[in-house]
Design a protein around this motif. Structure first.
Motif, PDB file in Angstrom:
ATOM      1  N   SER A 366      68.933  23.854  58.520  1.00 21.02           N
ATOM      2  CA  SER A 366      68.873  25.220  58.016  1.00 21.02           C
ATOM      3  C   SER A 366      70.109  26.052  58.353  1.00 21.02           C
ATOM      4  O   SER A 366      70.773  26.599  57.474  1.00 21.02           O
ATOM      5  N   THR A 367      70.436  26.155  59.624  1.00 22.96           N
ATOM      6  CA  THR A 367      71.564  27.018  60.020  1.00 22.96           C
ATOM      7  C   THR A 367      72.881  26.485  59.478  1.00 22.96           C
ATOM      8  O   THR A 367      73.765  27.255  59.081  1.00 22.96           O
ATOM      9  N   LYS A 368      73.020  25.159  59.426  1.00 20.76           N
ATOM     10  CA  LYS A 368      74.239  24.595  58.851  1.00 20.76           C
ATOM     11  C   LYS A 368      74.329  24.903  57.356  1.00 20.76           C
ATOM     12  O   LYS A 368      75.425  25.141  56.819  1.00 20.76           O
ATOM     13  N   ALA A 369      73.180  24.891  56.675  1.00 17.98           N
ATOM     14  CA  ALA A 369      73.179  25.238  55.254  1.00 17.98           C
ATOM     15  C   ALA A 369      73.507  26.717  55.057  1.00 17.98           C
ATOM     16  O   ALA A 369      74.184  27.093  54.092  1.00 17.98           O
ATOM     17  N   VAL A 370      73.016  27.576  55.962  1.00 17.24           N
ATOM     18  CA  VAL A 370      73.366  29.004  55.914  1.00 17.24           C
ATOM     19  C   VAL A 370      74.873  29.166  56.020  1.00 17.24           C
ATOM     20  O   VAL A 370      75.508  29.888  55.228  1.00 17.24           O
ATOM     21  N   ALA A 371      75.474  28.498  57.006  1.00 17.33           N
ATOM     22  CA  ALA A 371      76.918  28.603  57.222  1.00 17.33           C
ATOM     23  C   ALA A 371      77.691  28.092  56.015  1.00 17.33           C
ATOM     24  O   ALA A 371      78.650  28.723  55.546  1.00 17.33           O
ATOM     25  N   VAL A 388      75.639  39.039  60.020  1.00 12.64           N
ATOM     26  CA  VAL A 388      74.519  38.120  60.239  1.00 12.64           C
ATOM     27  C   VAL A 388      74.123  37.496  58.910  1.00 12.64           C
ATOM     28  O   VAL A 388      74.211  38.139  57.857  1.00 12.64           O
ATOM     29  N   ALA A 389      73.655  36.242  58.947  1.00 14.01           N
ATOM     30  CA  ALA A 389      73.021  35.589  57.796  1.00 14.01           C
ATOM     31  C   ALA A 389      71.902  34.710  58.345  1.00 14.01           C
ATOM     32  O   ALA A 389      72.149  33.877  59.225  1.00 14.01           O
ATOM     33  N   GLN A 390      70.667  34.899  57.851  1.00  9.45           N
ATOM     34  CA  GLN A 390      69.504  34.262  58.465  1.00  9.45           C
ATOM     35  C   GLN A 390      68.601  33.600  57.433  1.00  9.45           C
ATOM     36  O   GLN A 390      68.418  34.119  56.329  1.00  9.45           O
ATOM     37  N   SER A 391      68.020  32.470  57.851  1.00  5.03           N
ATOM     38  CA  SER A 391      67.034  31.746  57.054  1.00  5.03           C
ATOM     39  C   SER A 391      65.740  31.651  57.850  1.00  5.03           C
ATOM     40  O   SER A 391      65.762  31.257  59.014  1.00  5.03           O
ATOM     41  N   VAL A 392      64.626  32.003  57.214  1.00  6.42           N
ATOM     42  CA  VAL A 392      63.316  31.965  57.862  1.00  6.42           C
ATOM     43  C   VAL A 392      62.408  31.025  57.080  1.00  6.42           C
ATOM     44  O   VAL A 392      62.259  31.184  55.856  1.00  6.42           O
ATOM     45  N   GLU A 393      61.821  30.034  57.732  1.00  4.89           N
ATOM     46  CA  GLU A 393      60.881  29.147  57.046  1.00  4.89           C
ATOM     47  C   GLU A 393      59.542  29.857  56.980  1.00  4.89           C
ATOM     48  O   GLU A 393      58.922  30.147  58.010  1.00  4.89           O
ATOM     49  N   ALA A 394      59.113  30.136  55.750  1.00  5.94           N
ATOM     50  CA  ALA A 394      57.870  30.887  55.572  1.00  5.94           C
ATOM     51  C   ALA A 394      57.085  30.395  54.365  1.00  5.94           C
ATOM     52  O   ALA A 394      56.316  31.158  53.775  1.00  5.94           O
ATOM     53  N   ALA A 395      57.304  29.133  53.977  1.00  3.23           N
ATOM     54  CA  ALA A 395      56.541  28.506  52.895  1.00  3.23           C
ATOM     55  C   ALA A 395      56.740  29.190  51.547  1.00  3.23           C
ATOM     56  O   ALA A 395      55.927  29.023  50.644  1.00  3.23           O
ATOM     57  N   ASN A 396      57.803  29.978  51.416  1.00  2.00           N
ATOM     58  CA  ASN A 396      58.081  30.586  50.119  1.00  2.00           C
ATOM     59  C   ASN A 396      59.584  30.777  49.991  1.00  2.00           C
ATOM     60  O   ASN A 396      60.355  30.345  50.844  1.00  2.00           O
ATOM     61  N   GLY A 397      60.026  31.422  48.928  1.00  3.59           N
ATOM     62  CA  GLY A 397      61.440  31.694  48.745  1.00  3.59           C
ATOM     63  C   GLY A 397      61.653  33.119  48.280  1.00  3.59           C
ATOM     64  O   GLY A 397      61.172  33.501  47.216  1.00  3.59           O
ATOM     65  N   MET A 398      62.349  33.908  49.077  1.00  3.16           N
ATOM     66  CA  MET A 398      62.635  35.285  48.703  1.00  3.16           C
ATOM     67  C   MET A 398      63.790  35.789  49.545  1.00  3.16           C
ATOM     68  O   MET A 398      63.977  35.367  50.691  1.00  3.16           O
ATOM     69  N   GLU A 399      64.548  36.728  48.992  1.00  2.00           N
ATOM     70  CA  GLU A 399      65.816  37.129  49.590  1.00  2.00           C
ATOM     71  C   GLU A 399      65.887  38.632  49.866  1.00  2.00           C
ATOM     72  O   GLU A 399      65.331  39.437  49.115  1.00  2.00           O
ATOM     73  N   TYR A 400      66.617  38.942  50.937  1.00  4.03           N
ATOM     74  CA  TYR A 400      66.898  40.331  51.313  1.00  4.03           C
ATOM     75  C   TYR A 400      68.248  40.338  52.018  1.00  4.03           C
ATOM     76  O   TYR A 400      68.772  39.279  52.383  1.00  4.03           O
ATOM     77  N   PRO A 401      68.845  41.491  52.231  1.00  8.64           N
ATOM     78  CA  PRO A 401      70.167  41.497  52.878  1.00  8.64           C
ATOM     79  C   PRO A 401      70.128  40.834  54.264  1.00  8.64           C
ATOM     80  O   PRO A 401      69.314  41.197  55.113  1.00  8.64           O
ATOM     81  N   MET A 402      70.962  39.851  54.452  1.00  8.69           N
ATOM     82  CA  MET A 402      71.167  39.167  55.729  1.00  8.69           C
ATOM     83  C   MET A 402      69.985  38.345  56.199  1.00  8.69           C
ATOM     84  O   MET A 402      70.041  37.720  57.264  1.00  8.69           O
ATOM     85  N   ILE A 403      68.886  38.325  55.431  1.00 12.00           N
ATOM     86  CA  ILE A 403      67.725  37.532  55.825  1.00 12.00           C
ATOM     87  C   ILE A 403      67.011  37.058  54.568  1.00 12.00           C
ATOM     88  O   ILE A 403      66.925  37.773  53.568  1.00 12.00           O
ATOM     89  N   VAL A 428      67.308  27.169  50.571  1.00 13.48           N
ATOM     90  CA  VAL A 428      68.089  27.898  51.577  1.00 13.48           C
ATOM     91  C   VAL A 428      69.410  28.368  50.965  1.00 13.48           C
ATOM     92  O   VAL A 428      69.807  29.525  51.117  1.00 13.48           O
ATOM     93  N   ILE A 429      70.091  27.465  50.266  1.00 22.04           N
ATOM     94  CA  ILE A 429      71.355  27.853  49.630  1.00 22.04           C
ATOM     95  C   ILE A 429      71.121  28.969  48.626  1.00 22.04           C
ATOM     96  O   ILE A 429      71.867  29.955  48.581  1.00 22.04           O
TER      97      ILE A 429
END
Length: 794
Positions: A366-371, A388-403, A428-429
């Motif tokens: 995950s973090t390597k894919a973020v980078a 900051v750039a963050q990925s959270v595993e939450a069983a779905n896909g949705m985007e917001y600034p920096m997270i 993630v990408i």
């Protein structure tokens, strides 16, 4: 291998035929409107948005700053919040009311926007789905509960809630350059997003009794007021996403003390909420080349077992963002590492939060894919500007600034399928990529989903390709859109459709625009021109509000390519690509063409060039006493033909003269040897699908060698249904393949191939001769007698 090419003309061999469909808007003509400019389809340029696609000198946008406190009640699954909004009116307009979004009302049975879908009898149902229809509909207890709406001094403000939108009527007009400070207190019951759907809410893990919260669209948010739309207060239905205002955020979240929180922006009090060991790991991760576990798997597992009744407050700040989202759970493993963005020398913390159920995937990737994502997007758009750039595993896909929130869990034994791995990497990408579209290049998602989803999916494809050359991307390559383009017209709508009205939302908003951009890059414009233009668009509209015309115009302005035909067909139309090889005509030169003798022809000198019929303008000009003709003022202009046209010069127009036409010569043996292996091939194409595209050909010769040729889409501009190309080769052609790399999204490849069938095709002949050299000077009469000569005058 380079072949000799000779320009000649030829005759006929038929392959097989097709009939092209009628042209939209002009069915009676072979030459319709596919290559006409978009013209008034696009909005008129003005001081806010120029004809070049750049922001104009009068461009403006409003801004909103937020100071928010939030209290997460895990026992009641309730969120209580208080916010102070400072709204800046930078527009040239006076505002007597403002609009805010109450997105959580979409979860309410009585407050939602109510954009229903048709319903039919089920073929099967389960016990949870089957229940009596609730009439009248009762309140399910979800949606925003407004406790207080006041000005900065605590005075109540009058407001009206219309479903998912709230209008505040201002006690005095908010003029240009002024700011408004007001406060809102609210609460809402947090929905179970796994059952109710939606982007925000909680997920419960029955095995350990814990929740994972994704707090999104959780606070009353300002609507956009813009030069092109006014207030964007279209209702939130759950599909069309958001139009939002840039601003600065200060947010404090009070949560159970054993929760780990991630959010938009930078946390300002890690020293107060983390253990000394966790803080040390966080500081170490800043300079690490590999992700460091800040909260370890063992710590997350231990936290799952103890539900603390204590509380902690996490404080975050974020500048120049359009939104704020956060996550909270005691289940989180948290890792991170520092990433340098070379283009702006920005050191970014790439981080991931995930439960143990996703550990074997997210810890590894995950973090390597973020980078990888923020670095690759920075190359193709603008340098990533945030800390900051963050990925959270939450069983779905949705985007917001920096997270962003993504899926990707393993089996209980820690294994996973290749499909889950690739899907996790792709999401993630994609979601991290949304930091650029639309979080920075801030389009109106409520109106145009493709401007963020389509553009983002395109750069996601480029990023997946940079991750692994064998990555099985499902969106981007031209061939992947073919099944969608084949659908009946009643199941299709143009990309340029409102988000709420699209039937095939995924292909229309994501795949087709992404595919179109890839075709532009690889097949129509080329990488160098495309990449410069695309980067120019990102640079021009970073931290601004672009519209479709701004994108279309910038891509043309920065590349020098007229792409109106492409926008018209791919974005405004529903025609597919289906170009077919209709027939192939083969001919060889007749090397024994006999010489043609010179011959004489009879002719008469030209009569006066005056018109046989005098039009109304000539008659009225003679009658107008205010008009003096130039030749009447300047006697020098009255030459022989002035007098000849008026009958003042006499020429015998019946006298015949003789003109000699030069003959031809036979080819020499050297010339015969030069052309003896030449074969001409005329390939006729038909446009069955209606959408014009370049014609790309691969020629395979009998000796096994291959050559390729590409004609731009402009080959169709004179006839949008049919086109022909003739080639002259000095060795025999075995087969022709149209679109060999499947790069135009052609929906029927069965008509893209022609074979010479072992060289048994019928071949005709065309004459080949040597032309004697002779004068053909433009303006001379090539030896014929003119009237001046016949009259003996100069």
């Amino acid at each position: 291998m380079k072949l000799k090419v000779v320009i000649l003309s030829l005759s006929v061999f038929t392959y097989t035929g097709f009939t092209a469909q009628n042209i939209q808007n002009n069915p009676g003509s072979n030459h319709g409107n596919k290559f006409e400019q978009l013209g008034t389809i696009l909005p008129t340029p003005n001081i806010y948005r120029t004809a070049s696609g750049a922001p104009g000198h009068g461009y403006w946008q409003n801004r909103a700053d937020y100071s928010i406190t939030a209290y997460l009640d895990e026992d009641k699954r309730n969120l209580k919040g208080s916010e102070t909004i400072t709204y800046y009116n930078n527009s040239p307009d006076d505002l007597d009311y403002i609009w805010l979004q109450l997105d959580e009302n979409q979860q309410s049975s009585v407050k939602k926007a109510d954009f229903p879908y048709s319903s039919t009898l089920p073929k099967a149902s389960n016990d949870q789905q089957l229940r009596p229809t609730d009439l009248p509909v009762s309140d399910n207890g979800y949606g925003v509960n407004l406790e207080k709406v006041t000005d900065a001094s605590g005075n109540p403000l009058k407001y009206t809630v219309n479903k998912t939108m709230m209008r505040i009527d201002l006690p005095k007009v908010l003029k240009k350059g002024e700011k408004l400070v007001f406060k809102i207190d609210w609460n809402y019951n947090i929905p179970n997003r796994m059952k109710m759907g939606g982007r925000g809410g909680y997920e419960n893990f029955p095995e350990d009794g814990n929740d994972l919260y994704t707090m999104t669209q959780w606070y009353p948010r300002m609507c956009v007021y813009s030069d092109f739309h006014g207030w964007q207060n279209h209702q939130f239905t759950g599909r069309g996403e958001f139009a939002l205002v840039f601003g600065n955020f200060k947010v404090s979240m009070n949560v159970p003390a054993d929760h780990i929180v991630g959010g938009t922006g930078e946390c300002k009090n890690y020293d107060q909420v983390l253990t000394p060991e966790q803080l040390a790991r966080y500081n170490k991760s800043k300079t690490s080349a590999e992700p460091v576990e800040i909260v370890t798997l063992d710590e997350a597992k231990k936290a799952e077992k103890n539900h603390s009744k204590q509380r902690k407050t996490w404080t975050f700040e974020a500048n120049d963002v359009r939104d704020f989202a956060w996550t909270s759970s005691r289940k989180f493993v948290w890792d991170g590492m520092g990433v340098l963005i070379p283009e702006n020398n920005n050191k970014v913390m790439a981080m991931s939060f995930y439960p143990k159920e996703a550990y074997n995937l997210y810890r590894k990737y995950s973090t390597k894919a973020v980078a990888h994502t923020i670095k690759t997007y920075s190359e193709f758009t603008i340098p990533y500007p945030y800390p900051v750039a963050q990925s959270v595993e939450a069983a779905n896909g949705m985007e917001y600034p920096m997270i962003c929130f993504n899926y990707g869990r393993t089996e209980k034994d820690g294994t996973y399928s290749e499909g889950i791995k690739n899907g996790m990497l792709g999401v993630v990408i994609h979601e991290v990529g949304h930091n650029f579209f639309p979080m920075i290049i801030n389009s109106d998602e409520r109106q145009w989903s493709w401007m963020d989803e389509g553009l983002n999916t395109f750069v996601e494809y480029l990023t997946e390709e940079r991750w692994d050359n064998k990555f099985p991307s499902k969106r981007g390559p031209a061939w992947t859109i073919v099944d969608y383009m084949k659908l009946p017209k009643d199941q299709l709508e143009p990309i340029m459709s409102n988000s709420e009205n699209i039937i095939q939302f995924g292909p229309n908003a994501y795949s087709k625009p992404a595919t179109g951009l890839n075709i532009l890059r690889e097949t129509i414009m080329g990488r160098e021109l495309f990449d410069k233009a695309f980067k120019t668009y990102a640079k021009r509209w970073a931290f601004r509000h672009p519209e479709p015309a701004d994108f279309f115009r910038t891509m043309e302005d920065a590349s020098g390519e007229d792409l109106d035909w492409f926008w018209r067909g791919w974005f405004y139309g529903t025609d597919p690509v289906d170009i077919a090889i209709d027939k192939v005509t083969i001919a060889t030169p007749n090397l024994e063409t006999p010489a043609r003798e010179a011959k004489e022809t009879k002719y008469k000198v030209d009569k006066p060039a005056v018109n046989d019929f005098e039009d109304i303008s000539k008659i009225r000009n003679r009658e107008d006493k205010n008009i003096t003709f130039y030749v009447e003022k300047d006697k020098e202009a009255q030459d022989f033909y002035y007098r000849y046209d008026r009958g003042q010069e006499k020429v015998d127009n019946n006298k015949e003269y003789t003109f000699k036409v030069e003959g031809t010569e036979p080819l020499t043996q050297k010339e015969k040897d030069k052309f003896k292996n030449i074969t001409a091939y005329q390939i006729d194409f038909v446009n069955k699908g209606g959408l014009v595209m370049p014609i790309i050909l691969e020629f395979t010769f009998e000796d096994g060698t291959k050559l390729t040729d590409k004609s731009s889409a402009q080959i169709w501009r004179m006839n949008e249904q049919k086109a022909s190309k003739t080639f002259y080769f000095d060795k025999k052609l075995k087969s022709i393949q149209l679109d060999p790399m499947r790069e135009t999204a052609d929906i029927d490849t069965s008509n893209n191939f022609w074979s010479n069938d072992g060289g048994n095709a019928q071949v005709s002949k065309f004459e080949l001769f040597k032309q004697k050299e002779g004068g053909n000077t433009r303006g001379a009469s090539n030896g014929k007698v003119n009237p001046m000569q016949a009259a003996g005058k100069k």
